[in-house]
Design an enzyme around this catalytic site. Structure first.
Site, mmCIF file in Angstrom:
data_model
loop_
_atom_site.group_PDB
_atom_site.id
_atom_site.type_symbol
_atom_site.label_atom_id
_atom_site.label_comp_id
_atom_site.label_asym_id
_atom_site.label_seq_id
_atom_site.Cartn_x
_atom_site.Cartn_y
_atom_site.Cartn_z
ATOM 1 C CG HIS A 75 46.275 18.800 57.973
ATOM 2 N ND1 HIS A 75 45.108 18.097 58.206
ATOM 3 C CD2 HIS A 75 47.269 18.062 58.538
ATOM 4 C CE1 HIS A 75 45.380 16.996 58.870
ATOM 5 N NE2 HIS A 75 46.688 16.928 59.083
ATOM 6 C CD1 TRP A 79 40.075 19.452 62.556
ATOM 7 C CD2 TRP A 79 41.118 18.317 60.922
ATOM 8 N NE1 TRP A 79 39.539 18.183 62.523
ATOM 9 C CE2 TRP A 79 40.157 17.462 61.536
ATOM 10 C CE3 TRP A 79 41.887 17.812 59.885
ATOM 11 C CZ2 TRP A 79 39.959 16.134 61.132
ATOM 12 C CZ3 TRP A 79 41.701 16.499 59.480
ATOM 13 C CH2 TRP A 79 40.741 15.683 60.099
ATOM 14 C CG PHE A 80 45.480 22.819 60.314
ATOM 15 C CD1 PHE A 80 46.174 23.422 61.351
ATOM 16 C CD2 PHE A 80 45.221 21.453 60.391
ATOM 17 C CE1 PHE A 80 46.623 22.679 62.429
ATOM 18 C CE2 PHE A 80 45.659 20.698 61.472
ATOM 19 C CZ PHE A 80 46.365 21.318 62.504
ATOM 20 C CG HIS A 141 41.770 14.601 51.758
ATOM 21 N ND1 HIS A 141 43.012 14.929 51.240
ATOM 22 C CD2 HIS A 141 42.024 13.843 52.844
ATOM 23 C CE1 HIS A 141 43.966 14.409 51.988
ATOM 24 N NE2 HIS A 141 43.388 13.729 52.975
ATOM 25 C CD GLU A 179 46.288 8.801 51.191
ATOM 26 O OE1 GLU A 179 45.840 8.273 52.239
ATOM 27 O OE2 GLU A 179 47.411 9.327 51.106
ATOM 28 C CD GLU A 267 48.420 13.165 51.519
ATOM 29 O OE1 GLU A 267 47.287 13.513 51.117
ATOM 30 O OE2 GLU A 267 48.595 12.381 52.472
#
Length: 534
Positions: A75, A79-80, A141, A179, A267
């Site tokens: 992710h 955050w992760f 991203h 994206e 993804e």
């Protein structure tokens, strides 16, 4: 001039391949050679496949043979990022069998543009992948920024730095725009952006794979196929979520493949496009089968313990790997199995116990547990050596799904024809609607499991309905001491309203590991051979 420009990077890359092999051998000297890890076996993905390229729209290895990479995406590292480290990547390689890891560097959403130091986590992932012999996708991203040109200058500087530092390695893959979305399309915004950024990379790295996102959140692969970039080692991104995207997107992919361009699913999720809903495991299986048949490489979304369907880990999972299947979500279990199918990376059974959803090892026959007289659980002692094991995959008793999982064991002395057997699971139907049955995964094959719903003519206090699960002809037999392996099922009302399982006869709220279960029944050619009817 172009050839003279690239000769040194090519020589450096060959040297890097040899140095990587030497490094891996050095690292494994201190290991227990009886533990069949990918390193000890000398069969890491990078050792097997080497320098990748694109040939006739297929990702191919150093020998020009088509391959399929399978793995998982982090992710957002803001955050992760604590889950992105060498320990977790090693576990994913050895236990899940991944061959590729994608590290997601968000541009917006408090990502790289606001905090450039996040690139250090990307470097950590690349260097871990080098040591472990994994391919690694550097994912620029973009998401809320929509148009990749919004941060084009930052992208060029970033990829210049990373191609300069890591372009000599054979395992690096560049993803230029996660994206693209909003008021952008392939010809006017995405292709010109990708052309500029690709030239920056190619000045330092002449031949590693570049992947370019496509319009409408990387679904418009048909547009890229109609006007591809001239670079021979560029592929194009498709993203999908099984609860949202289906045959029409697969048709677009086939169109692109037929035009001769390479497609990489960097993804995809078992949920709907929001990251929640589902998991839609039947449709996910359609997708993974589709990708396998076309050798489309993929990375699943996502390696996180976020409280959403698409996360692979349950909240609080260990940050260094070593996860038993009890720390995996339903999505995580499915994805692990999908990666293991056909994988040669799996380092051998390190999960232990019956709590795993990994049917790939075929070693859950647990001979020591097959004994014992279960006839006391069956009226009249008419047990024929059949034992039903059960666990629940959902401890939330008041949601819209019933998720029983089964395993049938043969403790007798003769083989049992599986198509002669039927399982009944008893419950109360609060919805009074038509019922839907899904097989999320079955070791014997999802397509070999079927079901019907029956309303009890005389309702009981804890059951007014049962689902009868049966098996198709030709599914085979259960040999003495053998078992069916895990059967993961799911029941929904047609209007997807909630059930209340607290009062269901066959439900075991705390039954999260397989054990013998007499509140479900098994019939052999119509004769009760296991369990107690309500």
């Amino acid at each position: 001039m172009m050839n003279g420009q690239w000769v040194l990077p090519r020589i450096a890359k060959r040297v890097a391949v040899m140095l990587t092999a030497v490094l891996l051998l050095t690292l494994t000297n201190g290991f227990n050679w009886n533990a069949p890890t990918a390193e000890a076996a000398g069969t890491t993905p990078v050792e097997r496949y080497g320098q990748l390229s694109v040939k006739n729209g297929k990702l191919v290895d150093k020998n020009g043979q088509p391959i399929q990479l399978k793995g998982i995406s982090s992710h957002g590292v803001q955050w992760f990022g604590d889950l992105v480290n060498q320990d977790t990547m090693k576990w994913l390689r050895d236990d899940w069998g991944i061959s590729v890891f994608r590290v997601a560097l968000y541009t917006e959403e408090n990502g790289y543009i606001a905090n450039p130091s996040l690139k250090n986590k990307v470097k950590e992932a690349i260097e871990a992948a080098q040591k472990l012999g994994l391919y690694v996708i550097i994912d620029w991203h973009i998401l809320s920024d929509g148009d990749p040109n919004t941060h084009k200058n930052e992208a060029k500087a970033f990829f210049n730095e990373f191609s300069t530092k890591y372009g000599h390695l054979p395992n690096v893959i560049y993803e230029l725009a996660n994206e693209p979305n909003g008021n952008v399309n392939w010809n006017n915004q995405i292709r010109p952006y990708a052309s500029e950024v690709s030239q920056v990379i190619r000045a330092k790295d002449p031949d590693n794979i570049i992947i370019v996102g496509t319009g409408t959140w990387s679904q418009d692969v048909h547009d890229a196929a109609d006007h591809p970039l001239p670079d021979k080692n560029t592929m194009y991104t498709v993203h999908f979520y099984a609860g949202t995207h289906g045959q029409s997107l697969r048709d677009r992919i086939d169109y692109a493949l037929n035009k001769g361009v390479g497609i990489f699913a960097t993804e995809w999720g078992t949920s709907d496009a929001s990251g929640n809903g589902g998991p839609f495991l039947n449709e996910s299986k359609v997708w993974t089968d589709f990708m396998a048949s076309r050798k489309i490489s993929w990375a699943n979304w996502s390696l996180s313990d976020k409280n959403e369907t698409s996360a692979a880990l349950l909240p609080g999972a260990d940050r260094k790997g070593g996860w038993p299947d009890s720390q995996l979500t339903a999505s995580g279990k499915f994805v692990k199995q999908a990666i293991l199918e056909g994988s040669s990376n799996h380092g051998g059974g390190s999960n232990g116990g019956n709590n795993g959803g990994d049917g790939n090892n075929g070693s859950n026959n647990n001979g020591g547990n097959n004994g014992g007289d279960h006839s006391g659980s069956t009226p009249g002692g008419n047990n024929e050596g059949i034992v039903l094991q059960y666990r629940t995959d959902d401890t939330n008793a008041k949601d819209n799904a019933i998720r029983p999982q089964f395993n049938i064991k043969n403790t007798g002395k003769t083989a049992v024809k599986l198509s002669d057997l039927k399982i009944r699971y008893y419950y109360t139907d609060e919805s009074k609607q038509a019922q839907q049955f899904f097989v999320d995964w079955a070791k014997i094959g999802n397509e070999k499991v079927k079901a019907t719903f029956v309303t009890l003519p005389n309702p009981k206090s804890k059951a007014d309905k049962y689902v009868e699960i049966s098996f198709t002809d030709g599914v085979g037999t259960i040999q003495p001491g053998g078992e069916t392996g895990e059967i993961q099922s799911r029941i929904h009302a047609a209007n997807w309203s909630n059930f209340d399982e607290t009062n269901d006869y066959s439900y075991g709220a705390t039954q999260t590991a397989f054990s013998d279960w007499d509140h479900g029944t098994v019939y052999q050619q119509g004769k009760l051979v296991w369990g107690i009817e309500p």
